[in-house]
Design a protein around this motif. Sequence first.
Motif, short mmCIF file in Angstrom:
data_model
loop_
_atom_site.label_atom_id
_atom_site.label_comp_id
_atom_site.label_asym_id
_atom_site.label_seq_id
_atom_site.Cartn_x
_atom_site.Cartn_y
_atom_site.Cartn_z
N ARG A 27 1.02 -1.13 -0.09
CA ARG A 27 0.31 -0.06 -0.08
C ARG A 27 0.93 0.97 0.21
NH1 ARG A 27 -1.98 -3.43 2.51
NH2 ARG A 27 -2.98 -3.64 4.72
N PHE A 28 2.16 1.26 -0.95
CA PHE A 28 2.92 2.36 -0.87
C PHE A 28 2.56 4.03 -1.89
CE2 PHE A 28 3.63 0.22 -4.74
CZ PHE A 28 3.92 1.45 -5.58
N ILE A 29 1.73 3.31 -2.30
CA ILE A 29 1.15 3.87 -3.34
C ILE A 29 0.68 5.71 -3.52
CG2 ILE A 29 -1.70 5.26 -5.64
CD1 ILE A 29 1.39 3.10 -6.27
N GLU A 30 -0.35 5.71 -2.24
CA GLU A 30 -0.98 7.24 -1.53
C GLU A 30 -0.57 7.48 -1.15
OE1 GLU A 30 -4.66 7.13 0.97
OE2 GLU A 30 -5.27 5.78 -0.84
N PRO A 31 1.26 7.15 -0.41
CA PRO A 31 2.04 8.01 0.37
C PRO A 31 3.13 8.14 -0.36
CG PRO A 31 1.75 6.02 2.05
CD PRO A 31 1.60 5.28 0.20
N MET A 32 3.34 7.97 -1.38
CA MET A 32 4.24 7.99 -1.66
C MET A 32 3.91 9.44 -3.37
SD MET A 32 6.06 5.99 -5.49
CE MET A 32 4.90 6.29 -6.41
#
Length: 153
Positions: A27-32
């Motif tokens: 689930r890295f998309i939102e923070p990135m």
Amino acid sequence: MDYETVKKFVEKEGGPYEFTVDSIPERFIEPMVMQGMKIDKIERGRIVCSFTVPPRLVNTGNTLHGGATAALVDIVGSAVIYTVGAQTTGVSVEINVSYLNGASVGEEVEIESKALRVGKTMAVVSVDLRSKKTGKLIAQGRHTKYLVLPSKI
């Protein structure tokens, strides 16, 4: 272009990014995508926020990547649903993005998200990305979401 070249373009096996890609957390998309985002104004049915285009979000032309733009439409568009009192932002039914101008690394971008309609089961929002310097429209998105109803069990 031959099929083997197309296959290599899509599969991206090996190479210098393999270790980096394998170590990315879930689930890295939102923070990135959202790191560095600032809310400038928030009111019922409307959010205005801004960010400076970072190098991590650009394409080979050094402008804001279309996938990052679509993710911003998704995330900021979903957030505006909360401003009208919804308990969930739901799940995407349709997302459309028109790419109209580029935004370079270091350029300040303003994002305005509006709730066009939020009903019991469906929400429709619009999201505009503009250059803060020129006012030019970079991209315009529309996002339709199904608002999952809570179980009565």
